[in-house]
Design a protein around this motif. Structure first.
Motif, PDB file in Angstrom:
ATOM      1  N   LYS A  13     -15.818   1.070   4.664  1.00 56.14           N
ATOM      2  CA  LYS A  13     -15.028  -0.112   4.326  1.00 56.14           C
ATOM      3  C   LYS A  13     -15.085  -0.369   2.825  1.00 56.14           C
ATOM      4  N   TRP A  14     -16.258  -0.237   2.238  1.00 57.46           N
ATOM      5  CA  TRP A  14     -16.363  -0.373   0.784  1.00 57.46           C
ATOM      6  C   TRP A  14     -15.633   0.768   0.085  1.00 57.46           C
ATOM      7  N   LYS A  29     -13.089   2.466   0.976  1.00 60.32           N
ATOM      8  CA  LYS A  29     -11.634   2.361   1.054  1.00 60.32           C
ATOM      9  C   LYS A  29     -11.097   1.140   0.309  1.00 60.32           C
ATOM     10  N   SER A  43     -13.087  -6.407  13.857  1.00 62.86           N
ATOM     11  CA  SER A  43     -12.767  -5.464  12.787  1.00 62.86           C
ATOM     12  C   SER A  43     -13.827  -5.439  11.693  1.00 62.86           C
ATOM     13  N   ASN A  44     -14.410  -4.256  11.474  1.00 62.19           N
ATOM     14  CA  ASN A  44     -15.327  -4.078  10.349  1.00 62.19           C
ATOM     15  C   ASN A  44     -14.588  -4.213   9.020  1.00 62.19           C
ATOM     16  N   HIS A  45     -13.354  -3.733   8.988  1.00 65.37           N
ATOM     17  CA  HIS A  45     -12.541  -3.801   7.772  1.00 65.37           C
ATOM     18  C   HIS A  45     -12.305  -5.248   7.347  1.00 65.37           C
ATOM     19  N   ALA A  80     -15.559  -6.904   6.078  1.00 63.79           N
ATOM     20  CA  ALA A  80     -15.922  -6.519   4.709  1.00 63.79           C
ATOM     21  C   ALA A  80     -14.967  -7.127   3.691  1.00 63.79           C
ATOM     22  N   GLY A  98      -7.405  -1.342   8.426  1.00 64.98           N
ATOM     23  CA  GLY A  98      -8.462  -0.387   8.134  1.00 64.98           C
ATOM     24  C   GLY A  98      -8.613  -0.049   6.665  1.00 64.98           C
ATOM     25  N   GLY A  99      -7.753  -0.616   5.809  1.00 63.88           N
ATOM     26  CA  GLY A  99      -7.809  -0.301   4.388  1.00 63.88           C
ATOM     27  C   GLY A  99      -7.322   1.093   4.055  1.00 63.88           C
ATOM     28  N   THR A 145     -10.450   7.549   6.002  1.00 59.54           N
ATOM     29  CA  THR A 145     -11.730   8.189   5.678  1.00 59.54           C
ATOM     30  C   THR A 145     -11.607   9.701   5.733  1.00 59.54           C
ATOM     31  N   GLY A 167     -20.695  -0.499   9.475  1.00 56.04           N
ATOM     32  CA  GLY A 167     -19.924  -1.426  10.288  1.00 56.04           C
ATOM     33  C   GLY A 167     -20.441  -1.510  11.701  1.00 56.04           C
TER      34      GLY A 167
END
Length: 305
Positions: free
Chosen positions: A49-50, A52, A76-78, A81, A152-153, A185, A300
């Motif tokens: 996440k970082w 992206k 969502s982890n995205h 973050a 998701g970035g 990713t 995440g």
């Protein structure tokens, strides 16, 4: 703002470490298994996440952006973050959420609320339009000064950040594995290996965490606009457990056993499926004896909350 300044401001611990682990299912096959611990980059802005978001945030700061909008599910982890980053950087954040959690916010959504994010719940039909030009145009008209970041970035800016994972590597590997959901990713790893290593010496294997054979490959290909890397990577679709965020008792038990053996926390949405697939593939003899394998822990842990 320079990259170093942003990293320092948000207290990101790069480079992440490479840790050799020896679970019984790897050791008996003579496999050297290393984990790239991107989950340790930051307690909130962890993992991919970082990676992206890094250059998208730098561009936003340089453009004096005051509002960011993005998309995701209730765990969502995205979004978690990005919401934290926006709070730290004093940028207004709007999260467009698939499904209505208003009566029972998930822990992730409660964090966003605590960080003063604006949350918009939409039905699944509306959410399916998240990448459609007409829908994005409507959002841009509604919020003319906002920056839209994809689910998701996963965008072109993400590839540069993810590619830096490869630049950080202190050892050579025969295989690099990562979970795949929105494609950013994997596309970044492909880009990084092409840039920093000799691709023929390192194979990239993505583990699909949702149903999407063909669809996921297209997401990755669409991000790889400059080069044809078709021979250096592939995605395995055998370990999604029925779809995104789908799980069963076997996967849950595996996640617990993996933590007991390695001391590394994983969850059933992304990292759990990655390492479960890795165990199964090793036991099936997919990797040659004495292979050097790197598994990217994308961080995440919202799926375990």
């Amino acid at each position: 703002m320079k990259t170093k300044n942003l990293t320092t401001l948000l207290q990101i611990a790069t480079p992440s470490v490479e840790t050799i682990i020896q679970p019984d299912w790897a050791a008996k096959h003579g496999i050297t298994l290393t984990v790239k611990r991107d989950d340790l980059l930051h307690p909130v802005i962890s993992g991919n996440k970082w990676r992206k978001l890094k250059y998208a945030l730098l561009a936003a700061i340089e453009a004096n952006t005051k509002h960011i909008i993005s998309f995701g599910g209730g765990f969502s982890n995205h979004l978690h973050a990005l919401g934290f980053c926006c709070q730290q950087l004093n940028i207004q954040f709007t999260a467009i959420i698939r499904g209505d959690y208003s009566q029972n916010p998930s822990p992730m959504l409660q964090d966003l609320l605590n960080w003063n994010a604006n949350i918009q719940y939409v039905d699944r039909k509306t959410y399916q339009q998240r990448a459609e030009p007409d829908y994005l145009k409507m959002l841009q008209q509604q919020y003319p000064s906002a920056l839209l970041i994809p689910e998701g970035g996963s965008q072109l800016e993400a590839l540069q950040g993810v590619a830096e994972i490869v630049e950080e590597l202190s050892h050579s590997y025969d295989y690099v594995l990562a979970p795949v959901a929105s494609g950013g990713t994997l596309a970044g790893l492909i880009t990084g290996i092409s840039k920093y290593l000799e691709p023929i010496d390192c194979k990239i294997l993505g583990i699909a965490v949702l149903k999407g054979e063909g669809y996921l490959e297209q997401l990755v290909t669409d991000l790889l606009v400059k080069h044809d890397h078709s021979k250096s990577w592939q995605i395995n679709h055998d370990y999604h457990f029925g779809g995104y965020a789908k799980s069963n008792d076997n996967l849950a038990e595996f996640c617990r056993d993996f933590f007991q053996q390695t001391g590394i926390k994983i969850e059933p949405v992304y990292s759990g499926k990655l390492f479960f697939a890795l165990r199964e593939l090793i036991n099936k003899g997919y990797f040659p004896q004495k292979s050097r394998i790197l598994a990217l822990h994308t961080g995440g842990l919202q799926g375990a909350r």
